[in-house]
Design a protein around this motif. Structure first.
Motif, PDB file in Angstrom:
ATOM      1  N   ASP A 219       0.841  -1.190   0.000  1.00 48.67           N
ATOM      2  CA  ASP A 219       0.000   0.000   0.000  1.00 48.67           C
ATOM      3  C   ASP A 219       0.884   1.251   0.000  1.00 48.67           C
ATOM      4  OD1 ASP A 219      -1.493   2.291   1.244  1.00 48.67           O
ATOM      5  OD2 ASP A 219      -3.107   0.812   1.360  1.00 48.67           O
ATOM      6  N   PRO A 220       0.590   2.234  -0.877  1.00 49.79           N
ATOM      7  CA  PRO A 220       1.412   3.457  -0.910  1.00 49.79           C
ATOM      8  C   PRO A 220       1.500   4.177   0.434  1.00 49.79           C
ATOM      9  CG  PRO A 220       0.043   3.329  -2.860  1.00 49.79           C
ATOM     10  CD  PRO A 220      -0.408   2.215  -1.958  1.00 49.79           C
ATOM     11  N   GLN A 221       0.439   4.126   1.244  1.00 51.87           N
ATOM     12  CA  GLN A 221       0.516   4.759   2.558  1.00 51.87           C
ATOM     13  C   GLN A 221       1.555   4.062   3.436  1.00 51.87           C
ATOM     14  OE1 GLN A 221      -3.041   5.681   4.696  1.00 51.87           O
ATOM     15  NE2 GLN A 221      -4.044   6.673   2.957  1.00 51.87           N
ATOM     16  N   LEU A 222       1.629   2.731   3.349  1.00 49.39           N
ATOM     17  CA  LEU A 222       2.656   2.021   4.115  1.00 49.39           C
ATOM     18  C   LEU A 222       4.044   2.345   3.587  1.00 49.39           C
ATOM     19  CD1 LEU A 222       1.121  -1.508   4.801  1.00 49.39           C
ATOM     20  CD2 LEU A 222       1.191   0.502   6.283  1.00 49.39           C
ATOM     21  N   ALA A 223       4.153   2.515   2.272  1.00 45.96           N
ATOM     22  CA  ALA A 223       5.441   2.897   1.696  1.00 45.96           C
ATOM     23  C   ALA A 223       5.874   4.269   2.209  1.00 45.96           C
ATOM     24  CB  ALA A 223       5.358   2.902   0.175  1.00 45.96           C
ATOM     25  N   ALA A 224       4.922   5.195   2.312  1.00 45.11           N
ATOM     26  CA  ALA A 224       5.239   6.517   2.858  1.00 45.11           C
ATOM     27  C   ALA A 224       5.671   6.407   4.316  1.00 45.11           C
ATOM     28  CB  ALA A 224       4.032   7.442   2.732  1.00 45.11           C
ATOM     29  N   ALA A 225       5.046   5.509   5.057  1.00 49.45           N
ATOM     30  CA  ALA A 225       5.395   5.315   6.455  1.00 49.45           C
ATOM     31  C   ALA A 225       6.774   4.695   6.620  1.00 49.45           C
ATOM     32  CB  ALA A 225       4.346   4.444   7.143  1.00 49.45           C
ATOM     33  N   LEU A 226       7.209   3.959   5.611  1.00 49.98           N
ATOM     34  CA  LEU A 226       8.470   3.216   5.686  1.00 49.98           C
ATOM     35  C   LEU A 226       9.663   3.949   5.106  1.00 49.98           C
ATOM     36  CD1 LEU A 226       7.686  -0.493   4.722  1.00 49.98           C
ATOM     37  CD2 LEU A 226       8.928   0.282   6.732  1.00 49.98           C
ATOM     38  N   ALA A 227       9.439   4.870   4.195  1.00 51.77           N
ATOM     39  CA  ALA A 227      10.534   5.398   3.383  1.00 51.77           C
ATOM     40  C   ALA A 227      11.698   5.885   4.238  1.00 51.77           C
ATOM     41  CB  ALA A 227      10.028   6.508   2.463  1.00 51.77           C
ATOM     42  N   MET A 228      11.460   6.820   5.125  1.00 50.35           N
ATOM     43  CA  MET A 228      12.558   7.368   5.921  1.00 50.35           C
ATOM     44  C   MET A 228      12.861   6.504   7.132  1.00 50.35           C
ATOM     45  SD  MET A 228      13.132  11.232   7.399  1.00 50.35           S
ATOM     46  CE  MET A 228      13.132  11.917   5.737  1.00 50.35           C
ATOM     47  N   GLN A 229      11.830   6.126   7.888  1.00 52.05           N
ATOM     48  CA  GLN A 229      12.069   5.369   9.108  1.00 52.05           C
ATOM     49  C   GLN A 229      12.550   3.954   8.812  1.00 52.05           C
ATOM     50  OE1 GLN A 229       8.448   5.765  11.411  1.00 52.05           O
ATOM     51  NE2 GLN A 229       9.080   7.761  12.212  1.00 52.05           N
TER      52      GLN A 229
ATOM     53  N   PHE B  22      11.039  -2.624   1.928  1.00 49.65           N
ATOM     54  CA  PHE B  22       9.730  -2.717   1.282  1.00 49.65           C
ATOM     55  C   PHE B  22       9.337  -4.174   1.060  1.00 49.65           C
ATOM     56  CE2 PHE B  22       9.854   1.729  -0.948  1.00 49.65           C
ATOM     57  CZ  PHE B  22       9.717   2.326   0.293  1.00 49.65           C
ATOM     58  N   GLY B  23      10.309  -5.016   0.672  1.00 47.16           N
ATOM     59  CA  GLY B  23      10.017  -6.431   0.460  1.00 47.16           C
ATOM     60  C   GLY B  23       9.571  -7.115   1.733  1.00 47.16           C
ATOM     61  N   ALA B  24      10.240  -6.802   2.853  1.00 41.36           N
ATOM     62  CA  ALA B  24       9.863  -7.404   4.127  1.00 41.36           C
ATOM     63  C   ALA B  24       8.463  -6.960   4.548  1.00 41.36           C
ATOM     64  CB  ALA B  24      10.887  -7.037   5.198  1.00 41.36           C
ATOM     65  N   ALA B  25       8.131  -5.702   4.295  1.00 40.14           N
ATOM     66  CA  ALA B  25       6.796  -5.204   4.643  1.00 40.14           C
ATOM     67  C   ALA B  25       5.729  -5.837   3.758  1.00 40.14           C
ATOM     68  CB  ALA B  25       6.758  -3.689   4.523  1.00 40.14           C
ATOM     69  N   ALA B  26       6.019  -5.936   2.476  1.00 45.22           N
ATOM     70  CA  ALA B  26       5.044  -6.522   1.547  1.00 45.22           C
ATOM     71  C   ALA B  26       4.767  -7.987   1.865  1.00 45.22           C
ATOM     72  CB  ALA B  26       5.544  -6.374   0.110  1.00 45.22           C
ATOM     73  N   SER B  27       5.782  -8.702   2.357  1.00 49.16           N
ATOM     74  CA  SER B  27       5.622 -10.131   2.667  1.00 49.16           C
ATOM     75  C   SER B  27       5.033 -10.371   4.049  1.00 49.16           C
ATOM     76  CB  SER B  27       6.978 -10.834   2.577  1.00 49.16           C
ATOM     77  OG  SER B  27       7.827 -10.426   3.637  1.00 49.16           O
ATOM     78  N   GLY B  28       4.940  -9.315   4.855  1.00 53.51           N
ATOM     79  CA  GLY B  28       4.426  -9.460   6.205  1.00 53.51           C
ATOM     80  C   GLY B  28       5.475  -9.742   7.256  1.00 53.51           C
ATOM     81  N   ARG B  29       6.736  -9.850   6.862  1.00 53.44           N
ATOM     82  CA  ARG B  29       7.800 -10.112   7.837  1.00 53.44           C
ATOM     83  C   ARG B  29       8.126  -8.892   8.677  1.00 53.44           C
ATOM     84  NH1 ARG B  29      12.308 -10.594   5.338  1.00 53.44           N
ATOM     85  NH2 ARG B  29      11.559 -10.218   3.214  1.00 53.44           N
ATOM     86  N   LEU B  30       7.820  -7.712   8.165  1.00 49.22           N
ATOM     87  CA  LEU B  30       8.060  -6.468   8.888  1.00 49.22           C
ATOM     88  C   LEU B  30       6.718  -5.770   9.089  1.00 49.22           C
ATOM     89  CD1 LEU B  30      10.334  -4.624  10.020  1.00 49.22           C
ATOM     90  CD2 LEU B  30      10.314  -3.434   7.818  1.00 49.22           C
ATOM     91  N   GLN B  31       6.335  -5.623  10.337  1.00 51.37           N
ATOM     92  CA  GLN B  31       5.058  -5.001  10.652  1.00 51.37           C
ATOM     93  C   GLN B  31       5.226  -3.485  10.718  1.00 51.37           C
ATOM     94  OE1 GLN B  31       2.183  -6.881  10.839  1.00 51.37           O
ATOM     95  NE2 GLN B  31       3.624  -8.463  10.158  1.00 51.37           N
ATOM     96  N   VAL B  32       4.415  -2.782   9.954  1.00 53.63           N
ATOM     97  CA  VAL B  32       4.482  -1.323   9.885  1.00 53.63           C
ATOM     98  C   VAL B  32       3.271  -0.751  10.611  1.00 53.63           C
ATOM     99  CG1 VAL B  32       4.684   0.683   8.390  1.00 53.63           C
ATOM    100  CG2 VAL B  32       5.582  -1.540   7.637  1.00 53.63           C
ATOM    101  N   ARG B  33       3.532   0.039  11.611  1.00 50.73           N
ATOM    102  CA  ARG B  33       2.435   0.616  12.393  1.00 50.73           C
ATOM    103  C   ARG B  33       2.257   2.082  12.024  1.00 50.73           C
ATOM    104  NH1 ARG B  33      -0.408  -0.469  17.053  1.00 50.73           N
ATOM    105  NH2 ARG B  33      -1.136   1.353  18.216  1.00 50.73           N
ATOM    106  N   VAL B  34       1.093   2.404  11.489  1.00 48.73           N
ATOM    107  CA  VAL B  34       0.733   3.803  11.249  1.00 48.73           C
ATOM    108  C   VAL B  34       0.024   4.296  12.506  1.00 48.73           C
ATOM    109  CG1 VAL B  34      -0.607   5.398   9.845  1.00 48.73           C
ATOM    110  CG2 VAL B  34       0.585   3.475   8.765  1.00 48.73           C
ATOM    111  N   GLY B  35       0.680   5.225  13.190  1.00 46.99           N
ATOM    112  CA  GLY B  35       0.152   5.679  14.471  1.00 46.99           C
ATOM    113  C   GLY B  35      -0.980   6.679  14.355  1.00 46.99           C
ATOM    114  N   GLY B  36      -1.138   7.274  13.170  1.00 46.79           N
ATOM    115  CA  GLY B  36      -2.218   8.233  12.984  1.00 46.79           C
ATOM    116  C   GLY B  36      -2.133   8.883  11.620  1.00 46.79           C
TER     117      GLY B  36
END
Length: 325
Positions: A110-120, A284-298
């Motif tokens: 999801d592009p929103q998850l990509a935005a959440a992941l890019a820098m952090q 991004f690959g780890a997030a897409a596969s579910g191995r890395l959980q990305v939490r959008v806090g708000g």
């Protein structure tokens, strides 16, 4: 288009939601329709003047979205879904980004998850894969392990064979840190004197000093962090959410066990296109596969950028904050 500008140096109140001209792509550049912009501490440092900036300026540098215009020489295509960490003025409906700085987003992310992941995500990656390379058996102290970088970093350290002793500000955040893989969590707000009490607690849990401390808090934790390290341990100071660390006597590193201190930043760990794509591809690959959980806090509407800054600086967040144009 609508965008956020910092009219002058100051608190969140200096952020203005206003009309500005839409950007156009120059040579080697693209224009992206922003799906989400990331909110980061560096944005607050630039807003308040810790980092020197011209005022007024458009705020933000990170996001994700869809390419809508290509400049001469750019390799991207209209319709590509991309993310970026270096797109000045990303708190906007459209942003101009250098083609060389684009991070391809997998179709199943999801592009929103990509935005959440890019820098952090890239930050967490360089911290544990390059600044101090975590190996099987590494013991790391991670401050603010329920936060955006802290949560991702904790997961990556554990996935690469390390053990994480974490700190968090509340019991709720402590549970979140445990869900990221921390073996032990210390709620620092329960300590009467963090500098005096934390090192003993960490050393007892670690069976001695830790190998590395990842500290994005800064002034409030720095002295305690140094005292948690074992001989030849490394202090990785990657942020200053509580304030900047004042100058200190380097001789302290000698007497404390020939310690190392570094103050890294992402741009020095993405020096080449290959290095950047390696980091983004793994995260991004780890997030897409579910191995890395990305939490959008708000998520906040773009017009409420000031409130997003207040939430971030007030430590009311767990995970990443996003602005949605």
């Amino acid at each position: 288009m609508r965008a956020i500008i910092a009219a002058e140096a100051g608190g969140p109140e200096v952020l203005e939601y206003t009309d500005v001209p839409e950007p156009s792509a120059g040579p080697g550049e693209v224009v992206v329709k922003v799906a989400a912009a990331g909110v980061n501490f560096i944005d607050t440092y630039r807003r308040c003047g810790i980092y020197k900036m011209k005022y007024p300026h458009m705020v933000g540098s990170e996001g994700a979205g869809v390419v809508v215009e290509i400049g001469p020489g750019a390799q991207a295509k209209v319709g590509d879904v991309v993310a970026w960490t270096e797109g000045p003025g990303s708190y906007a409906e459209y942003v101009k980004v250098a083609d060389r700085d684009l991070l391809p987003v997998p179709a199943d992310l999801d592009p929103q998850l990509a935005a959440a992941l890019a820098m952090q995500g890239l930050t967490a990656h360089y911290l544990c894969r390059s600044t101090y390379q975590v190996r099987e058996g590494t013991i790391a102290l991670v401050h603010a392990a329920a936060g955006g970088v802290g949560g991702l970093l904790t997961q990556l350290v554990v996935q690469h064979g390390g053990r994480v002793i974490a700190t968090a500000g509340t019991a709720e955040k402590a549970e979140l840190a445990r869900s990221h893989g921390a073996s032990d969590v210390i709620v620092y707000t329960e300590l009467a004197d963090l500098t005096a009490e934390l090192p003993g607690m960490v050393r007892e849990l670690a069976g001695g000093g830790v190998d590395v401390v990842y500290d994005g808090v800064g002034r409030a934790t720095f002295d305690a962090s140094l005292a948690c390290l074992g001989v030849r341990g490394m202090m990785v100071l990657f942020g200053g959410s509580s304030g900047q660390v004042p100058p200190f006597d380097l001789q302290r590193l000698n007497s404390a066990g020939s310690l190392f201190v570094t103050r890294p930043t992402l741009k020095h760990y993405t020096l080449t296109r290959d290095e950047t794509l390696w980091r983004a591809g793994e995260v991004f690959g780890a997030a897409a596969s579910g191995r890395l959980q990305v939490r959008v806090g708000g998520t906040f509407p773009l017009a409420e950028a000031a409130e997003a800054h207040r939430a971030l600086e007030g430590r009311r967040t767990t995970g990443k904050l996003l602005l949605i144009p």
